[in-house]
Structures are given as C-alpha cells and as structure tokens.
Scaffold this active site. Structure first.
Site, mmCIF file in Angstrom:
data_model
loop_
_atom_site.group_PDB
_atom_site.id
_atom_site.type_symbol
_atom_site.label_atom_id
_atom_site.label_comp_id
_atom_site.label_asym_id
_atom_site.label_seq_id
_atom_site.Cartn_x
_atom_site.Cartn_y
_atom_site.Cartn_z
ATOM 1 N N HIS A 179 1.524 -12.684 10.066
ATOM 2 C CA HIS A 179 1.039 -12.100 9.039
ATOM 3 C C HIS A 179 0.697 -10.684 8.979
ATOM 4 O O HIS A 179 0.522 -10.450 8.360
ATOM 5 C CB HIS A 179 -0.164 -13.025 8.867
ATOM 6 C CG HIS A 179 -0.135 -13.567 6.834
ATOM 7 N ND1 HIS A 179 0.523 -12.583 6.282
ATOM 8 C CD2 HIS A 179 -0.210 -14.171 6.700
ATOM 9 C CE1 HIS A 179 -0.446 -12.815 4.950
ATOM 10 N NE2 HIS A 179 0.062 -13.962 5.042
ATOM 11 N N ASP A 231 4.166 -11.209 5.599
ATOM 12 C CA ASP A 231 3.854 -11.531 4.222
ATOM 13 C C ASP A 231 4.784 -13.734 4.211
ATOM 14 O O ASP A 231 5.483 -13.110 4.066
ATOM 15 C CB ASP A 231 3.826 -10.635 3.090
ATOM 16 C CG ASP A 231 4.564 -10.511 2.450
ATOM 17 O OD1 ASP A 231 5.802 -10.768 1.877
ATOM 18 O OD2 ASP A 231 4.590 -8.976 1.717
#
Lengths: 545, 239
Positions: free
Chosen positions: A515, A519
């Site tokens: 992450h 995304d």
C-alpha cells in the site's frame, strides 16, 4: 611467503577494524608475538604471529576494515626465505584447517587453559574440504544427504553431499579425486560456512606416498623426500607444534575427553594411532577426567527427554528454509502495509479451453495446467499496470519498474515454502510457461531448485486453492510489491443474462499489494483486467506478441 | 596510587579509585593473566572523579582535540581505555566490574560471544535475584556505546559491556578481560548529555537518548548496593 588469515573472533563476526599494527613490514617477529589489534563488537583483540618469521606485507592500513578468513599480513618463515619459492609453509589452506578445528569445537573456550592441544591440528595426508560461501549472508546450512561414506573413493566433480541453505538445496562436489577419510557432520546437522565439511586424501597424494616400487617422481618434483605417509613442506615451523593424527583418531580422542598431547604416538614422527589411544585408555588407572562425559551426556540426554515428556512439549530447532521463512515473512508482514483485495473469477471458459488444448500439449510432452494461463494473464495485465511489477528501494524513495515479468509460484517444497519464478513470462508461449512450471514444481518438491530460479522474482502467485480453501491473506514476497492467492475452483450456481440459474466454475482470488505505492483503485483495475483475460481467455490472443 | 587486582574473594569490595586509576586496575588485572601470574581475576570499582572514556582510536577523529578541550572545560576530561566501543561517561554514578580469565581458544583469536555471555548472564541472574523480572542481554537502539550484549532491564541499557583479548606470554592461551559499566545512580540524562556533547563537539550527527538507558536506582530504589554487590561478584566468580 604465506598469508596469515585473520582468524575467527566470535560467532557471526565477519569483519573488524584494524586498529593498530604492532609490527612493520620487514620486521622479524617471534612466534606468538602480537602483530595487530583489531576491534569488533566492542572488543579489542590482539592477533599473535603463528610462527617466527619476517613480515613481508601488511594488507590493511590502520582504520581499515579487515575481513575474517582473508589475508591480514604476509610472513616469510624463519630462515626460510627459500620458502618464497616453495610451497607456502602456512597457506590459506593451513589456516582453513586451523579455523575448521575451531569451528568443530562448539563448546566455549576452556578456562583456565590446561594444555594447548586445540591448536594442534593437521592431518599430513588428508585435506579438509572447506564449505565455501554459498550465498550472501549465509553462514550455515543443513546437511541433507551424504552421497558418499568414509573410506569411499571419489572422482573429481562427483557429488559428495547435499546441503540446504536458507533458500535451496546445493550439491557439493568433490574438488579432486581421492579417498574420503572423514565426514565432519552427520545428516541433519548444521554445517558452518568456512569450516571443514569433509576430509579426503587426494589421489595424487596417495600415489605420491607409495613405497619406492612406484614410478619415479617427475623431474620437477620437490627435492624434499616424501616421507612415508607424510608430505613435507619447507620451512614449516608451525608443524613442530602439531601432533600428527588422522581425523578418526582425533575424533576418538575428543570422544573420550582426552588430549592428543598426552598420548604417546607410536607412528612415524610421533603420529598418534588409534591403537595408541586405546592403549592409553587401558593404561589409565583412574577414570579419565573427561571419560565420564559420554555417560554424563547420556544421563543428561535421558533427563532432558524425561522432562520434555513430562511437559509434553516437543522442541525442535527452526532452521534452514523454515528459519528463512520465519525471518522473511516477519519482516515483510511488519514492514509492508498490506492492502488486500478479493474477487471471484468465472473460469468456466478457461477450463473448457484448457480441456481442448491439454491433449495437444501432452502430445508435445507438456502437461497443461491452469497456472500458465494465470501467469500469462498477469504478464499481459502488468503491461497496463507496470507498478504491480515493480520494487521499492530500501529508502522507500524510488519505484523501480522491472523490465521483465518474472512470476513466482509459491511451492510447498520438501524443505518448506519456496518461491521459484518463471522468467520473462511476457515473452513465453503458454507451452513454454507450462514447461517451466513443471520443471520448477518438480525441482521444488525434490528440494533442488537452483539459486537462479529463486532470484529476481517480480510478482508472485500462491495456488493455495490446490490444497483447499477459498480465501487467503497472502504476505508479499519482498522486495516484490504484489502477490495473489488463488482459491479452489468451485462449481456454484450463478445467474445468466436472462436471470436463469446456471452452474459455473468459480475461483476466488485474494490479492495483497504494497500500500506504500499501490492504492486500492490500482489493484482493483489491475485485477479487473487480469480477470477479463481469464474469463474470456481468447481475448489474450489479441494481446500476445 | 597503586591498587592491586586480586582473585582473592576478600578483595572483592568496591574500590573507589580515580577513573584513570580504575582503568589502570583493569589493565593490571589483564596484565597479570597475560604474564601467567594468575588464571582469574575480578575487580569492582566506582570512580571518585569523572571522565569520558573511549578507545584510543577516537584520537583519529577529526575535531578530536577541540572536543577534548570542550569536554575538559565541561569538567569531563577524556581518557582512553583498552577495550573496544565508543565513548562512555564514568562518574561516581557508575560501578565497573572487570572479569579477567585465561582461556584456551583453539585456533580462533577470541570467542567474543562466549565472553559477553560469561559476563552478562550472571549479571542478569543477579538482577533476577534482586527482583528484576525482565533483565536480559541485547542491543538497545538509541543507547550510547551500544552493543549486542548490554545488560538490559525492560529493554533499556543498564550495563554496557566491552572486551579485550591478549595473548598469554609464552603460551597459546588467550587472556580475556570483560568489562561491564553499570549506571547505579544519577539520571540517565546526566550521562547521556555528556556523550551527546562529545558528539556535537566532533560534529557527529548521531545523538543518544536518555530513554534508552536506565539506572539501577530507577529499577530498584531501595537497593543497598554495597550489600548486594558481593553477590554479583560471587556469581561472576562461580559461573
């Protein structure tokens, strides 16, 4: 001239700072005279000279970092400038032998010192084969399988032993032909890099020490008469401190807690023979100080076993691939923020296509599974979403997009979890991918995956569904940035376009992305593209180059 | 001032030399082993004055002369010690224990890990006996002179450890000096500030944190150290 190797200083210590030279080039130095001070691990350690001689070279300047087992200084043995033109009196090999002796002694140093037998080493005929560096940072490996026994004749390059490193099984081959005299480790034990793995008598040396009936020595053979059973080197001042004995005899001595120096040797030049050790044991009226050790050890082992049984806890070391898995997974799980994304894929058409193609693939000698399709679809989707096929630098300041799609496949191998990868999937046909998958799967199950197959992966697939389960939460195989776990294919009812219930083959997939750079939207779009290829596999044809 | 190190249990009382004399005491202890005069030695001392002590190689650091002047003006003269590591403040808030042994090391030059455990594990046992539940050996991020084998309480550095190994004269044996410096009084800030002042003086950007250290007084406010210390020395002698 011979190089003096910086010896071991402490467990796991591979380098230290050369703080101060206590001698200069050209100095005559005495045996055991301090030569240098090195510092590591908050300790200042004095390094003494191995024998009397003249220092001919200092390899480091003060303040530089010296490597353990690398040359520290060069020394010409006392009165033996001629040694410069002959065999090295104390070569790196000798040093390795010395280091190896130490490596065998797992016990801490004795205090106070009683005798100096531990520094005596060296079998005149045998050579130790030193376990070489196998990979960066690997300091030990497990002995998985000996292919030879003590006493066996071996040929050059003949496989001798399989050892398992943190990543893979490595086959160790014989450096030259000869006879194996000693195996330093039993199967299942951990062997240390840079320590002796096995001892052998090279065939040329066996021939060289045959009685006079053998062929005449070559014209340029050393003028030194090879003694019976002994090869002499010029200027070996160190040797007078060594007590000749075979590795088997040394082992016998160790097992009985004896000291070689205490046992009169009846062999040539005081060589201690097995018979000498046995005679010594019989002669001793009182129990040898260490003789009770095996019994004590046995008692301790039994006691330990009893306590363990009572506690009903079985303890086994985490080592080899397990240890690596523990370290790497903990590191990945604790340093990478994982974003998990799940979806289901209708693989009905894909299964049908595989059915149509598999006989043809089989005819070409390849078993076609679904995995090549999954991989090819990933490689195609990555073209649109290259960030899934990237890495982050250590400082987390740069994204490094990888030029090839090397897709790893998690395999529940013989030694534990490993992730070999198929290189450049974007360039391979389905058949070529299938062949690679088959090769890697077989190698992994046998524990023989090569280092090259384990390196440079860019994205991974875990086919956990083959064992069962529908969802998973995979941990990223760092430094990669994404991994997908495939669930098992289930036959499930679904609605068709007209609202009718039909049977479809459904597979769930669970993605995990790093992450820090990926995304949710990116991974969703990437997964949709991948899913599109798999649900309509013919669409891949449009994209294949 | 001459103080004799001893292997005699009667000599295991806390001595109060100057830092310079204390360091000489350590050296003498090691020297006695190196000369073959003894097999074992143990000494405990706490300085009567104060100094910032570091290995001599720090003299090579650029800016050292100026740093030495600054620290001297602060009342912390710089002295050199024979063990490894980095700067450590010595004051009456610190108790030093040095353990010297004659060892047979085979072909290795030293066995550092063994030496650290030989010093540190009895230390942890002693703390446990005093009621400290979470004493162990390990590194401490943010601590000055950090190493792999500090004696820690709850992850904070209580004792810094260092070693020196020399050859025993006329023998292949080695002499090991393992040294532990334990902060017993004062606050960690008071000592950390001194090290950070040195860091600033030599223009080294690294700074240390008081939170990474702990003093024995913080861990055991009611401890009678004079009464407890002989038990530590006994453990070290009998380990």
């Amino acid at each position: 001239m011979s190089d003096f190797m910086l010896p071991d200083i402490g467990e796991g210590i591979v380098e230290c700072e050369l703080v101060k030279w206590l001698v200069s080039e050209g100095d005559m130095i005495e045996e055991d005279q301090p030569v240098a001070e090195v510092m590591t691990d908050k300790a200042l350690v004095e390094i003494p000279a191995p024998y009397r001689g003249r220092v001919s070279r200092l390899y480091y300047r003060e303040g530089e970092i010296a490597k353990v087992h690398q040359p520290l200084f060069a020394l010409v043995a006392e009165g033996g400038e001629q040694a410069e033109t002959s065999d090295t009196p104390m070569s790196s090999k000798d040093e390795e032998e010395l280091a190896g002796e130490s490596a065998q002694e797992q016990a801490p140093p004795k205090e106070p010192a009683r005798v100096v037998a531990a520094s005596e080493t060296g079998e005149e005929q045998s050579e130790d084969f030193i376990l070489p560096d196998i990979g960066e940072g690997i300091v030990e490996c497990e002995v998985v399988e000996w292919r030879i026994g003590e006493g066996d004749e071996i040929e050059e390059d003949q496989p001798v032993v399989d050892v398992m490193t943190d990543k893979a099984m490595v086959e160790i081959t014989a450096p030259k032909a000869g006879r194996v005299t000693h195996r330093y480790y039993a199967k299942g034990e951990s062997a240390r890099v840079h320590s002796p793995l096995f001892a052998f008598v090279p065939r040329d040396r066996q021939e060289g020490v045959k009685p006079a009936t053998s062929a005449a020595p070559p014209r340029h053979a050393p003028t030194v008469e090879p003694g019976e059973g002994e090869v002499t080197h010029a200027g070996v001042n160190l040797r007078r401190q060594r007590i000749p004995a075979s590795p088997a005899v040394r082992r016998l001595v160790r097992e009985h807690g004896l000291t070689l120096a205490d046992i009169p040797g009846s062999g040539k030049d005081g060589r201690v023979l097995k018979a000498d050790v046995l005679a010594y044991l019989e002669r001793r009226p009182e129990p040898v100080r260490g003789a009770a050790r095996p019994q004590q050890a046995e008692t301790r082992r039994e006691e330990r076993a009893r306590v363990e049984r009572e506690r009903e806890v079985r303890i086994e070391p985490i080592k080899g691939m397990q240890a690596v898995m523990a370290r790497r997974m903990a590191e990945a799980a604790s340093t990478i923020p994982h974003f998990t994304y799940g979806d289901e894929i209708d693989v009905t058409e894909l299964l049908a296509l595989r059915e149509r193609l598999k006989d043809e693939a089989q005819a070409q000698g390849t078993r076609l599974t679904l995995m090549p399709f999954f991989m090819k679809a990933v490689a195609l989707a990555v073209r649109e979403f290259p960030i899934l096929n990237s890495r982050i630098n250590d400082e987390v300041t740069e994204i490094h997009y990888q030029p090839h799609c090397n897709i790893g496949m998690a395999v529940d191998g013989r030694g534990g979890l490993i992730v070999p990868n198929v290189k450049s999937v974007e360039r391979l046909s389905l058949l070529e991918i299938a062949a690679e998958v088959a090769r890697l799967t077989e190698a992994a199950r046998e524990g023989r995956v090569g280092q090259a197959d384990l390196k440079d992966g860019t994205i991974s697939i875990s086919n956990i569904g083959a064992l069962g389960g529908t969802y998973a939460s995979p941990i990223i195989n760092a430094p990669e940035v994404a991994i997908v776990a495939l669930g098992r294919v289930q036959r499930l009812p679904r609605f068709d376009d007209h609202g009718g219930v039909i049977e479809r083959a459904i597979m769930t997939v669970s993605w995990a992305g790093d992450h820090r750079i990926i995304d949710g939207g990116t991974i969703a779009r990437f997964c949709n593209r991948w899913k599109g290829y798999l649900e309509s596999p013919q669409s891949m044809l449009l994209q294949m180059g | 001032m001459t103080i004799s190190p001893t292997a005699d249990k009667a000599g295991w009382t806390l001595q109060r030399p100057t830092v310079e004399a204390g360091l000489a005491l350590d050296e003498a202890l090691l020297e006695s082993i190196c000369q073959g005069e003894s097999w074992f030695g143990l000494v405990a001392w706490s300085p009567s004055d104060r100094a910032l002590v570091m290995p001599r190689r720090h003299e090579r650091v650029a800016g050292f002369p100026e740093a030495r002047r600054i620290l001297r003006d602060m009342g912390w003269p710089i002295l050199f010690r024979a063990t490894g590591g980095t700067p450590v403040p010595q004051s009456s808030a610190v108790v030093n224990v040095a353990l010297a042994l004659r060892c047979q090391v085979g072909s290795s030059a030293a066995h550092l890990e063994w030496g650290y455990r030989r010093l540190g594990e009895p230390w942890c046992e002693w703390l446990a006996e005093l009621g400290v539940a979470d004493a162990d050996l390990g590194s401490v991020a943010g601590a000055y002179c950090d190493g792999r084998f500090n004696v820690r309480i709850a992850g904070r550095k209580l004792v810094g450890t260092a070693q020196r190994w020399r050859r025993v004269r006329g023998s292949r044996d080695m002499a090991m000096l393992a040294h532990g410096a334990m902060q017993v009084g004062d606050t960690p800030e008071s000592l950390v500030d001194v090290v950070n002042a040195y860091q600033a003086a030599v223009d080294d950007p690294q700074r240390f944190e008081a939170a990474s250290h702990i003093s024995l007084r913080q861990a055991l406010p009611d401890l009678d150290l004079d009464a407890a210390l002989p038990k530590l020395l006994e453990r070290l002698a009998n380990a």
